[in-house]
Design an enzyme around this catalytic site. Sequence first.
Site, mmCIF file in Angstrom:
data_model
loop_
_atom_site.group_PDB
_atom_site.id
_atom_site.type_symbol
_atom_site.label_atom_id
_atom_site.label_comp_id
_atom_site.label_asym_id
_atom_site.label_seq_id
_atom_site.Cartn_x
_atom_site.Cartn_y
_atom_site.Cartn_z
ATOM 1 N N GLU A 37 1.091 -0.943 0.108
ATOM 2 C CA GLU A 37 -0.050 0.101 -0.034
ATOM 3 C C GLU A 37 0.922 1.321 0.055
ATOM 4 O O GLU A 37 1.798 1.237 0.897
ATOM 5 C CB GLU A 37 -0.914 0.046 1.323
ATOM 6 C CG GLU A 37 -2.025 0.981 1.144
ATOM 7 C CD GLU A 37 -2.936 1.072 2.445
ATOM 8 O OE1 GLU A 37 -2.647 0.165 3.255
ATOM 9 O OE2 GLU A 37 -3.425 2.294 2.660
ATOM 10 N N ARG A 263 5.223 -12.725 9.797
ATOM 11 C CA ARG A 263 6.159 -11.498 9.606
ATOM 12 C C ARG A 263 7.272 -11.346 10.180
ATOM 13 O O ARG A 263 7.653 -12.145 11.286
ATOM 14 C CB ARG A 263 5.063 -10.350 9.830
ATOM 15 C CG ARG A 263 4.400 -9.971 11.254
ATOM 16 C CD ARG A 263 3.575 -9.029 11.275
ATOM 17 N NE ARG A 263 4.118 -7.482 11.031
ATOM 18 C CZ ARG A 263 3.520 -6.839 10.160
ATOM 19 N NH1 ARG A 263 2.523 -7.306 9.278
ATOM 20 N NH2 ARG A 263 3.884 -5.813 9.852
ATOM 21 N N LYS A 273 4.560 0.335 9.753
ATOM 22 C CA LYS A 273 4.616 1.435 8.890
ATOM 23 C C LYS A 273 4.028 2.519 9.703
ATOM 24 O O LYS A 273 4.590 3.699 9.686
ATOM 25 C CB LYS A 273 3.588 1.439 7.538
ATOM 26 C CG LYS A 273 4.742 1.309 6.469
ATOM 27 C CD LYS A 273 3.769 1.310 5.167
ATOM 28 C CE LYS A 273 3.329 0.090 4.649
ATOM 29 N NZ LYS A 273 2.514 0.039 3.576
HETATM 30 P P1 ATP Z 1 2.658 -2.522 8.366
HETATM 31 O O1 ATP Z 1 1.811 -3.321 8.977
HETATM 32 O O2 ATP Z 1 3.996 -2.165 8.570
HETATM 33 O O3 ATP Z 1 1.804 -1.300 8.057
HETATM 34 P P2 ATP Z 1 1.537 -3.538 5.905
HETATM 35 O O4 ATP Z 1 1.444 -4.985 5.887
HETATM 36 O O5 ATP Z 1 0.257 -2.819 6.203
HETATM 37 O O6 ATP Z 1 2.678 -3.152 6.758
HETATM 38 P P3 ATP Z 1 1.592 -3.445 3.060
HETATM 39 O O7 ATP Z 1 2.301 -2.057 2.322
HETATM 40 O O8 ATP Z 1 0.236 -3.625 3.078
HETATM 41 O O9 ATP Z 1 2.119 -2.964 4.528
HETATM 42 O O10 ATP Z 1 2.704 -4.384 2.846
HETATM 43 C C1 ATP Z 1 2.808 -5.120 1.596
HETATM 44 C C2 ATP Z 1 3.204 -6.524 1.804
HETATM 45 O O11 ATP Z 1 4.506 -6.649 2.541
HETATM 46 C C3 ATP Z 1 2.200 -7.302 2.400
HETATM 47 O O12 ATP Z 1 1.959 -8.380 1.824
HETATM 48 C C4 ATP Z 1 2.571 -7.715 3.821
HETATM 49 O O13 ATP Z 1 2.123 -8.772 4.163
HETATM 50 C C5 ATP Z 1 4.082 -7.611 3.546
HETATM 51 N N1 ATP Z 1 4.744 -7.268 4.818
HETATM 52 C C6 ATP Z 1 4.506 -5.982 5.662
HETATM 53 N N2 ATP Z 1 5.172 -6.248 6.821
HETATM 54 C C7 ATP Z 1 5.870 -7.300 6.691
HETATM 55 C C8 ATP Z 1 6.797 -7.869 7.795
HETATM 56 N N3 ATP Z 1 7.031 -7.342 8.849
HETATM 57 N N4 ATP Z 1 7.179 -9.245 7.500
HETATM 58 C C9 ATP Z 1 7.023 -9.649 6.286
HETATM 59 N N5 ATP Z 1 6.063 -9.373 5.535
HETATM 60 C C10 ATP Z 1 5.620 -7.890 5.706
HETATM 61 MG MG MG Z 2 -1.190 -3.991 4.737
#
Ligand code: ATP
Ligand code: MG
Length: 560
Positions: A37, A263, A273
């Site tokens: 995102e 994760r 984020k």
């Molecule tokens: P955050 O929880 O930090 O806001 P997010 O999952 O909302 O992260 P996205 O931009 O939606 O951020 O993430 C893109 C991809 O990266 C998703 O498929 C998510 O599962 C993966 N991802 C995000 N954070 C992690 C992490 N700490 N470890 C592994 N994969 C991750």
């Molecule tokens: Mg997300």
Amino acid sequence: MKTDKLKENPGNFIRDFIVEDIAKNRIKEVVTRFPPEPNGYLHLGHAKSICLNFGIAADFNGRCHLRFDDTNPANEEIEFIDSIIEDVRWLGFEWGDNLHYASDYFETFYAWAEHLIETDNAYVDDLSADEIRKFRGTLTKPGQASPFRKRERKENLRLFRLMAKGEFGDGEKVLRAKIDMSSGNISMRDPVIYRILHAEHPRTGKTWCIYPTYDFAHGQSDAIEGVSHSLCTLEFEDHRPLYDWHIEKLPVPSVPRQYEFARLNMTYTVLSKRKLTLLVDEKHVGGWNDPRMPTIAGMRRRGVPAAAIRDFCARIGITKAASTAETSYLDYCIRESLNETAIRRMGVLDPLKVVIENYPSGKIEKLLAKNHPKDETRGNREIPFTRELFIERSDFMENPSNNFFRLGIGREVRLRFAYFITCTEVIKDVDGNIIELRCIYDKDTKGGNASDGRKVKGTIHWVSVNESLTAEVRLFDHLFKNQEPELSGDEFLKEINPNSLKILENCKLEPSLSKIKLNETVQFERQGYFCLDIDSTENNLVFNRTVGLRDTWTNQKTND
Ligand code: ATP
Ligand code: MG
């Protein structure tokens, strides 16, 4: 090449599923995607997901899409889209023609929302967000149906169209999937699938004032793109039935399968984020690319090579069990990578002047030095040797202890690539601080070996006083004092390490470093790895310490 690939892509349970899917002819082609995102910069957790998705596609001769899940214009910005593209590419991955945006499918999503209404699988709800939350129930208490759940199909369609036209204000109405308010899985209790948001979207501008929720857009985007394996983190496990429900109810062109993995968490930092945004917005750091940040941009600026991040991701692997990786282990991977690739240079961080009394003043001798101790192909450079030099203050002790093998009065050491010197006198200021050493050199030790075969125990680095560069060097420590700041919840800001940045001014570097490029990390011998920072100007060089030489990770492990 083959072993390299294996090193970067070890097996894991997801690969095993894919092998099985191929063996059983369930899929024709392996298609994965990385779906960020665009509401922040990518961090190390994203790197784990990127390496997994692109790595799997490469191994199975499939393809991996880069898709922006840009369904929430409230927090999304072009700056984030650009940074994500740059970071994924820098990490070493390519998506070819497959750069996609969920917003490209807004028309389809809208049509599918109407389809759900027409098949009595969705309704317009007038409850407020708070009321919806209250009606949703808990893990132990079933949800309660909204009074609007019974709305007629026609009425739902009419209202939904008015929502799209902009007849209502933000939050006045939502479209909800009609699933099961008593489901044991809260995600299935009539989730919101469309909401009103009068916001300008970075890509679709003002075309829409209703936007699909992540849950409605995500799986459908995968289906539109023909994604075979939709890999996500464990918190989406509960959403899988919903993902499958949508796929079943809608006329989608393909049926993706969702698989979840744990994760990444890291010690001494946060990988969320939302929290990273707070650090930036509240100016606890200099920006998303502050070298202390666990972002890809921050690590790149700190001098971390992409290969080290890929290697780290491969080594920690993919599992279903949540765990926290140690920052010292990432440092270990960085050192492993840079030890092979970084050229060697000399830099004195805390200079102490040495005058070699039996060396002619005004003479500049060019001494040859290897650029890499093990790799001859990296060549040599010349280092100017002069009567006045700088050495590291910590390489001299006035009253040396027994296990100190460097310089002391009457002691002889080797100057790296140069000569043996012996200290004859210590000069102090009125306060008793050492300000200069007087030494003599042995001209028969050029290159670092005595013609009579005598040995010295210590070798120290040095630079010429007049023939050196002056630079600012930035040393970084953990951003947080606490090993697991994530556990502090919203109190995490209290755990910030006030000493995470130390600035050394007046460091002295060998002159060949004036030619160093921005993204090249070098080793300052005996000190660590350093790279030029973007803050550098012609008159003010700034170097970042990428990582020190001392390995705390293996030490820690062997001491256990
Ligand atoms: P955050 O929880 O930090 O806001 P997010 O999952 O909302 O992260 P996205 O931009 O939606 O951020 O993430 C893109 C991809 O990266 C998703 O498929 C998510 O599962 C993966 N991802 C995000 N954070 C992690 C992490 N700490 N470890 C592994 N994969 C991750
Ligand atoms: Mg997300």
